[in-house]
Motif scaffolding. Structure first.
Motif, mmCIF file in Angstrom:
data_model
loop_
_atom_site.group_PDB
_atom_site.id
_atom_site.type_symbol
_atom_site.label_atom_id
_atom_site.label_comp_id
_atom_site.label_asym_id
_atom_site.label_seq_id
_atom_site.Cartn_x
_atom_site.Cartn_y
_atom_site.Cartn_z
ATOM 1 N N GLU A 92 -8.671 -10.912 7.447
ATOM 2 C CA GLU A 92 -8.720 -9.899 9.011
ATOM 3 C C GLU A 92 -8.262 -10.322 9.897
ATOM 4 O OE1 GLU A 92 -13.508 -10.319 9.963
ATOM 5 O OE2 GLU A 92 -13.849 -9.467 8.643
ATOM 6 N N MET A 93 -7.906 -11.334 9.165
ATOM 7 C CA MET A 93 -6.748 -12.057 10.437
ATOM 8 C C MET A 93 -5.420 -11.091 11.413
ATOM 9 S SD MET A 93 -7.779 -14.878 11.274
ATOM 10 C CE MET A 93 -7.407 -16.504 12.492
ATOM 11 N N PHE A 94 -4.845 -10.362 9.970
ATOM 12 C CA PHE A 94 -4.030 -10.129 10.225
ATOM 13 C C PHE A 94 -4.031 -8.264 10.191
ATOM 14 C CE2 PHE A 94 -4.185 -12.030 5.986
ATOM 15 C CZ PHE A 94 -3.669 -10.584 5.345
ATOM 16 N N ILE A 95 -4.869 -7.363 8.930
ATOM 17 C CA ILE A 95 -5.335 -6.968 9.379
ATOM 18 C C ILE A 95 -6.957 -5.845 10.142
ATOM 19 C CG2 ILE A 95 -6.352 -6.292 6.704
ATOM 20 C CD1 ILE A 95 -3.107 -4.560 6.723
ATOM 21 N N ASP A 96 -6.567 -4.647 9.594
ATOM 22 C CA ASP A 96 -7.762 -3.928 10.041
ATOM 23 C C ASP A 96 -8.026 -2.729 9.712
ATOM 24 O OD1 ASP A 96 -6.223 -2.475 11.268
ATOM 25 O OD2 ASP A 96 -7.531 -2.879 13.620
ATOM 26 N N MET A 97 -9.129 -2.130 9.657
ATOM 27 C CA MET A 97 -9.589 -0.771 9.007
ATOM 28 C C MET A 97 -8.949 0.519 9.101
ATOM 29 S SD MET A 97 -11.235 -0.310 6.677
ATOM 30 C CE MET A 97 -11.612 0.519 5.782
ATOM 31 N N LYS A 98 -8.801 0.354 10.386
ATOM 32 C CA LYS A 98 -7.704 1.126 11.310
ATOM 33 C C LYS A 98 -5.961 0.994 10.164
ATOM 34 C CE LYS A 98 -6.464 2.764 15.204
ATOM 35 N NZ LYS A 98 -5.796 2.706 16.503
ATOM 36 N N SER A 99 -5.692 0.155 10.142
ATOM 37 C CA SER A 99 -4.494 0.445 9.860
ATOM 38 C C SER A 99 -5.003 0.993 8.219
ATOM 39 C CB SER A 99 -3.614 -0.631 9.761
ATOM 40 O OG SER A 99 -4.072 -1.722 10.432
ATOM 41 N N LEU A 100 -5.780 0.087 7.374
ATOM 42 C CA LEU A 100 -5.724 0.741 5.791
ATOM 43 C C LEU A 100 -6.388 1.893 5.848
ATOM 44 C CD1 LEU A 100 -8.374 -2.563 5.184
ATOM 45 C CD2 LEU A 100 -5.609 -1.929 4.401
ATOM 46 N N ARG A 101 -6.563 2.722 7.007
ATOM 47 C CA ARG A 101 -6.969 3.428 6.839
ATOM 48 C C ARG A 101 -5.930 4.640 6.605
ATOM 49 N NH1 ARG A 101 -12.311 3.800 8.673
ATOM 50 N NH2 ARG A 101 -13.610 3.960 6.767
ATOM 51 N N LEU A 102 -4.888 4.248 7.357
ATOM 52 C CA LEU A 102 -3.619 4.853 7.494
ATOM 53 C C LEU A 102 -2.896 5.088 6.749
ATOM 54 C CD1 LEU A 102 -2.402 6.112 10.644
ATOM 55 C CD2 LEU A 102 -0.925 3.627 10.737
ATOM 56 N N TYR A 103 -3.225 3.670 5.865
ATOM 57 C CA TYR A 103 -2.638 4.147 4.748
ATOM 58 C C TYR A 103 -2.698 4.574 3.276
ATOM 59 C CZ TYR A 103 1.288 2.167 7.234
ATOM 60 O OH TYR A 103 1.980 2.216 8.287
ATOM 61 N N GLY A 104 -4.181 5.181 3.465
ATOM 62 C CA GLY A 104 -4.898 5.794 2.745
ATOM 63 C C GLY A 104 -6.268 5.160 2.222
ATOM 64 N N VAL A 105 -6.264 4.309 2.452
ATOM 65 C CA VAL A 105 -7.550 3.911 1.862
ATOM 66 C C VAL A 105 -8.832 4.206 2.045
ATOM 67 C CG1 VAL A 105 -8.853 1.212 2.470
ATOM 68 C CG2 VAL A 105 -6.232 0.955 2.418
ATOM 69 N N LEU A 151 1.290 -1.492 0.071
ATOM 70 C CA LEU A 151 -0.114 0.375 -0.264
ATOM 71 C C LEU A 151 0.547 1.113 -0.274
ATOM 72 C CD1 LEU A 151 -2.721 -0.912 2.649
ATOM 73 C CD2 LEU A 151 -2.822 -0.752 -0.271
ATOM 74 N N LYS A 152 2.024 1.505 0.901
ATOM 75 C CA LYS A 152 3.126 2.528 0.823
ATOM 76 C C LYS A 152 3.575 2.252 -0.863
ATOM 77 C CE LYS A 152 4.828 2.379 5.136
ATOM 78 N NZ LYS A 152 6.262 1.585 6.441
ATOM 79 N N ASP A 153 3.630 1.248 -1.261
ATOM 80 C CA ASP A 153 3.659 2.068 -3.076
ATOM 81 C C ASP A 153 2.791 2.208 -3.403
ATOM 82 O OD1 ASP A 153 6.529 1.059 -2.680
ATOM 83 O OD2 ASP A 153 6.051 -0.966 -3.398
ATOM 84 N N MET A 154 1.993 3.089 -2.687
ATOM 85 C CA MET A 154 0.882 3.479 -3.397
ATOM 86 C C MET A 154 0.161 4.536 -2.929
ATOM 87 S SD MET A 154 -1.380 0.415 -3.841
ATOM 88 C CE MET A 154 -0.454 -1.516 -4.786
ATOM 89 N N PRO A 155 1.199 5.230 -3.228
ATOM 90 C CA PRO A 155 1.128 6.844 -1.916
ATOM 91 C C PRO A 155 -0.209 7.941 -2.836
ATOM 92 C CG PRO A 155 2.820 7.529 -3.502
ATOM 93 C CD PRO A 155 2.736 5.940 -3.905
ATOM 94 N N GLY A 156 -1.065 8.195 -1.418
ATOM 95 C CA GLY A 156 -2.443 8.946 -1.819
ATOM 96 C C GLY A 156 -3.380 8.086 -1.640
ATOM 97 N N PRO A 157 -4.883 8.706 -1.655
ATOM 98 C CA PRO A 157 -6.514 8.258 -1.134
ATOM 99 C C PRO A 157 -6.404 7.470 -1.742
ATOM 100 C CG PRO A 157 -6.257 10.303 -2.435
ATOM 101 C CD PRO A 157 -4.926 10.489 -1.852
ATOM 102 N N LYS A 158 -7.349 5.941 -1.800
ATOM 103 C CA LYS A 158 -7.287 4.981 -2.805
ATOM 104 C C LYS A 158 -8.699 3.908 -1.778
ATOM 105 C CE LYS A 158 -3.217 3.089 -0.437
ATOM 106 N NZ LYS A 158 -2.543 4.125 -0.592
#
Lengths: 407, 689
Positions: free
Chosen positions: B42-55, B22-29
């Motif tokens: 869900e076993m290893f990532i949550d919405m919060k961390s996705l948001r943090l990287y622009g999702v 995700l870091k390789d795709m900077p910006g909102p997405k």
């Protein structure tokens, strides 16, 4: 054949039409002596001798450009070791998902090494990448030969064709590989997605099948598809038919067309009758009058399971009792009666064993004023009647038998 | 020495790998995810961390909704053609209306990009608009020491269709795992896919880096087909039945309740109720619910009588946990209800029949019994197919007449579409014909090998005592009727009741390639490739319940199981389990247990058979085949990673080897070995390989 022979055979011995005539004429130009060609070339040469030479006409710079050496198109690597190393690193790139290009590998030898190395990696994607490259760049017969020699490559190619749903090519490939049965099954599988429209395909399957059994099964399928558009199996066909017509005989006829086993027919009918809650038809099916006019159980299914099925579907206790009574083994009968609460049978069993105390205890467990409660009462009060009843039946039976015998 | 803390590394590695992409795709997405990937994510990532990287928004991949806007759009899909076709259609429908902004479509393929997919993008004309990334998550920890790597359609792809594209992801996950744990000195490999995965693993060691070497530990990798019986049998424990009936995917269970609602639970989350019951017999569990609910009831009652000051303490400290237990208990009771409803009325029939088959008696009655179950519709088509396969495996195959008979009945009952299924099962050797028609093929060798094949299972059952050992704790998974073969093998390796050479000999008998075997194993990592075979019993699938079962049986044992992914429709992959015996006196129980789970199912039999056959015919020396003579050198090159040699283990090894070789007449061995080789190839070819 030497030239004298030729002359002999070409010599005309008679006048008439002959293909050889035309041939002879056609061959004429070839007979022009080779010197002619030499002469022509020679004349050009003499022309060249009489003119100013190129380097006088044009500058060296221009000439260099005109005569610049081009790389040979059929760029070749001669050392096998080098070739192998190139191939190895290309394959490595495919496996590790780096960029690569297969275009430079144009000789058949290189392509073969490429495939060999890909197979050696055990990575399906690398194998398929090379196989697809081969199919795009080699003529069919060579490609097929390679597939025949490399079964693993072939199975990847087959799977690729399958994933792309190139059914005809897939079947052809399997046949070419000698996997006739696989080809047949593949056609069959595709046909099953939409059996109504694939009768043609199934007919091809029948022809491809080499075992009598397979032919028979496919024909049965064709027959089933012809009978009904909706039914997915013979059993569901019978079940639908049964619901519609409620006629045991017509179901039997239908089942016979498919050689459906008796057990399956009986079970299907039973289950359908249960769904319809039609207990009369169940009786019709299960009970045969024997030659003494007595009911006889006509059933190849295990009786325990059958009664359980009826019980689970809410069949009346009276019919359950009737069927249970027909079980010869008393232990089994009692066990099932207990399971399905057929009190009459349990009470009869106490009476048979002359276990009055047991029956008294059992009576207390029965619901008061119920039919079975009264029955227990009757038996308790009048065990003799019970015995007598049994006796009369026995006597009657033996009378009939004697009569029959004497007759 | 195995440290349980290490297990926490896996979700973090998966997390970081995805974030790095995700870091390789900077910006909102926007993120568009294929439906079946949600649960494992869900076993290893949550919405919060996705948001943090622009999702910004997350969509489900579907044809009807086009999520492509002017913003970056990231598709996260598994590498299968139908899913990527949807993406192509979405892009093309956008293109038909307007032009697409540059570089906005990114596609993350799980677990890897494939030539077929890239070719599809090219053919559909969208290749220029997309950028492809690859992502694969690592092993997911399912509790105890069980790690799982579930991949969609794995068994179908690898075993049935013989497509090896998914082996690299398995090897890669193993590579990561061993970078975390260290790589064992001893390696035992069994089966075609396992051999391939091991080879690929070594490629990763060379390309990507080498882990530390662990002494006193062992890596055992096997194909599912080593023991098919355990996949075919009806399991008896709570966890395994839950898996069999409802299905557990990456630790998540989803049940449909009577009122039409669904209820989802992640079994990996802490839940003491589940911890307690998962490996208990299902019948006992039902009783446990009663006492447990009474206990909870009492607790709640008690709280009503509390004084005010006690009340405060209760609310802050206990209430939460009581409510949690109540919620968990409700779920398990619902689940048990679903399970009993589905198999309750036929459970005894199945168990009894299976036991008879395993003991190889009353052949006719067993067939008859299958026919009755079939006629009454007791059990799904898959259940019946399982019985048919088990019959073939345990009762020396079918005669042509028997097979055609049962096949016709089956096809009449469930539809002719299963005709092809039977063909696949026969090809996979799950159904074996006794009197093979190939007599006409005039290939004597063929006939001999087929006859040998069919006896292998009974042979293994007797030699390893898999059947008549209800005392054995591992047999609990099957109500005492069967000890899973993989578990038994591991037990033998670790129990040290036999001298080292005997163990090696036994392993070789079962076609293991053994490298550097030494007794005194403290940790064993077991990986089973293709845990679930339910797939080909027709396309529907179930998860490798083995995983769960197994770990469960050994309460307290610190076992690690690395296992593969299971997919929705067809599953399966491999799983590896690792057990740590470091805790002092290592009881046999602990060891074996691990395996129960894994040991579900196998079909690898043919090759092992070959070795045994050869042995019967020729000489006992063959048993030591992998260790022989000149092949030694070759073997070492092929089987052990080159980097291992650098570590100097090769040296010490060769002396061991020579011991086992000592005294054998070299002259005889060579021809024999080639004999075996040819036969193996033949058998493989017969099996359609």
């Amino acid at each position: 054949m030497n030239s004298t022979d030729d002359e002999y055979w070409n010599e005309k011995s008679f006048e008439g039409f002959s293909f050889a005539d035309e041939e002879k004429e056609l061959n004429l130009p070839k007979k022009i002596p080779p010197e002619c060609e030499g002469l022509q070339i020679g004349s050009t040469k003499t022309k060249l001798e009489n003119v100013e030479s190129l380097d006088k006409l044009l500058s060296k710079e221009i000439l260099d450009k005109i005569f610049k050496k081009h790389d040979s198109k059929s760029h070749k690597i001669n050392s096998t070791q080098k070739k192998l190393n190139f191939v190895k690193s290309t394959i490595e790139n495919i496996v590790m998902s780096f960029t690569y290009t297969l275009e430079p590998y144009r000789s058949l030898e290189e392509k073969t090494i490429l495939l060999k190395e890909a197979l050696d990696t055990e990575d399906g994607n690398a194998i398929l990448t090379v196989v697809i490259f081969l199919t795009n760049t080699l003529k069919k017969s060579i490609f097929q030969r390679i597939l025949r020699d490399n079964p693993i490559a072939a199975s990847h190619y087959v799977q690729y064709l399958y994933s792309k749903q190139y059914i005809n090519e897939l079947v052809d490939t399997l046949e070419m590989l000698g996997r006739i049965k696989d080809a047949m099954m593949m056609l069959f599988k595709f046909g099953c997605r939409n059996p109504q429209n694939c009768l043609q395909r199934f007919n091809v399957c029948v022809n491809l099948a080499d075992e009598q059994y397979d032919k028979q099964i496919i024909s049965q399928l064709i027959h089933l598809v012809g009978k009904s558009a909706e039914s997915t199996s013979v059993v569901s066909l019978i079940s639908d038919n049964c619901k519609e017509q409620q006629n045991i005989q017509s179901c039997r006829v239908l089942a016979n067309e498919f050689n459906l086993s008796t057990k399956q027919l009986e079970a299907t009918l039973l289950i359908t009758f249960c769904q319809l809650q039609n207990w009369i038809l169940v009786d019709d099916m299960l009970l045969n009058k024997n030659w003494l006019g007595k009911d006889k159980l006509a059933l190849s299914l295990p009786i325990g399971e059958t009664v359980k099925l009826l019980h689970n579907n809410g069949a009346p206790s009276s019919s359950l009792t009737r069927y249970l009574k027909m079980i010869k083994d008393s232990d089994e009968r009692l066990e099932l009666a207990k399971k399905f609460n057929c009190h009459h049978i349990i009470i009869d069993d106490f009476a048979l064993k002359k276990d009055r105390r047991g029956l008294l205890v059992y009576k207390t467990t029965l619901q008061k004023q119920s039919e079975s409660y009264y029955y227990a009462d009757v038996i308790l009060k009048n065990p003799v009647k019970y015995e007598v009843e049994k006796l009369t039946t026995l006597v009657y039976n033996s009378l009939v038998i004697t009569k029959l015998i004497t007759r | 020495m195995f440290d349980n803390k290490m297990l926490n590394a896996f979700p973090q590695i998966s997390h970081t790998n995805l974030i790095n992409i995700l870091k390789d795709m900077p910006g909102p997405k926007d993120l568009v995810v294929e439906h079946r990937l949600f649960k494992p994510l869900e076993m290893f990532i949550d919405m919060k961390s996705l948001r943090l990287y622009g999702v910004e928004k997350v969509y489900k991949l579907q044809e009807s909704v086009n999520p492509i806007t002017n913003r970056q759009c990231v598709f996260l899909v598994s590498s299968n053609l139908p899913a990527t076709k949807i993406i192509c259609d979405l892009i093309n429908s956008c293109l038909s209306m307007k032009s697409l902004a540059e570089d906005i479509i990114k596609i993350i393929l799980v677990p890897r990009s494939l030539i077929t997919i890239e070719k599809q993008f090219e053919e559909e004309g969208v290749y220029g608009y997309i950028q492809i990334f690859e992502f694969q998550w690592d092993f997911i920890h399912l509790g105890d020491s069980l790690l799982s790597l579930e991949m969609i359609d794995f068994y179908k792809n690898v075993f049935v269709e013989e497509n090896q594209s998914l082996l690299i992801p398995v090897a890669k996950a193993l590579w990561t795992a061993f970078m975390v744990f260290g790589f064992p000195k001893t390696v035992c490999v069994n089966g075609k896919s396992s051999t391939a995965v091991y080879k690929l693993l070594n490629r990763f060691f060379t390309e990507r880096g080498k882990p530390n070497i662990n002494n006193q530990s062992c890596f055992c990798i096997l194909d599912r087909d080593f023991d098919y019986a355990s996949v075919l049998l009806t399991p008896c424990t709570y966890a395994s039945l839950l898996d069999q009936v409802v299905g557990i995917q990456n630790g998540i269970v989803e049940i449909k309740k009577n009122d039409g609602t669904t209820s989802i639970k992640n079994l990996c989350n802490p839940d003491e109720t589940y911890e307690y019951v998962k490996y208990k017999q299902f019948g006992d569990v039902l009783n446990y619910w009663k006492s447990k609910s009474k206990e909870l009831q009492d607790k709640l009652e008690k709280s009503k009588k509390l004084q005010l000051d006690e009340m405060k303490q209760y609310v802050t400290q206990e209430l939460q946990s009581v409510l949690m237990s109540k919620k968990n208990l409700t779920f398990h009771i619902d689940a048990s209800e679903v399970v009993s409803k589905v198999i309750g009325d036929k459970f005894i029939d199945y168990i009894t029949l299976e036991k008879n088959m395993l003991e190889n008696r009353s052949r006719k009655e067993n067939l008859n019994c299958i026919e009755d179950l079939l006629a009454f519709g007791k059990g799904s088509a898959n259940n019946i197919l399982q019985l048919i396969c088990l019959f073939s495996q345990s009762q020396d195959g079918f005669t042509t007449i028997e097979l055609n008979n049962i096949k016709t009945k089956f096809l009449h009952q469930y539809g002719f579409k299963y005709f092809e299924t039977f063909h696949v099962l026969e090809k996979m050797n799950l159904i074996v014909k006794q009197d093979n028609n190939s007599v006409f093929n005039s290939n004597l060798n063929k006939i001999i090998s087929i006859n040998k094949t069919k006896q292998i299972m009974q042979n293994m059952m007797q030699k390893l005592r898999l059947v008549d050992d209800s005392e054995h704790c591992m047999s609990a998974a099957f109500g005492g009727s069967y000890v899973p073969a993989i578990g038994k093998i591991i037990e033998i390796m670790c129990k040290e009741e036999m001298p080292e050479e005997e163990i090696v000999k036994l392993l070789s008998n079962y076609s293991f390639q053994v490298n550097d075997f030494k007794t005194g194993i403290k940790t064993i990592y077991v990986m089973v490739i293709g845990v679930d075979i339910k797939y080909h019993i027709n396309g529907s699938s179930k998860i490798g319940n083995s995983l769960l079962v197994l770990a469960g049986i050994l309460p307290g044992a610190r076992a690690v199981n690395l296992s593969n992914f299971t997919g929705h429709l067809s599953l399966i992959p491999g799983d590896e389990l690792k057990q740590n015996f470091s805790s002092p006196p290592l009881t046999v129980n602990e060891l074996m247990l691990l395996f129960v789970a894994n040991a579900k199912g196998n079909n690898r039999v043919q090759v092992s058979k070959v070795a045994i056959d050869a042995l019967d015919i020729h000489s006992p020396y063959l048993q030591q085949r992998p260790f022989h003579l000149d092949s030694q050198a070759r073997h070492r090159c092929q089987q052990r990673p080159p980097w291992l040699r650098e570590y100097g283990h090769g040296q010490s090894k060769s002396s061991d080897t020579s011991v086992s070789v000592a005294g054998r007449p070299p002259k005889r061995q060579r021809p024999l070995r080639t004999g075996v080789h040819i036969k193996t190839r033949l058998i493989l070819r017969l099996c359609g390989v």
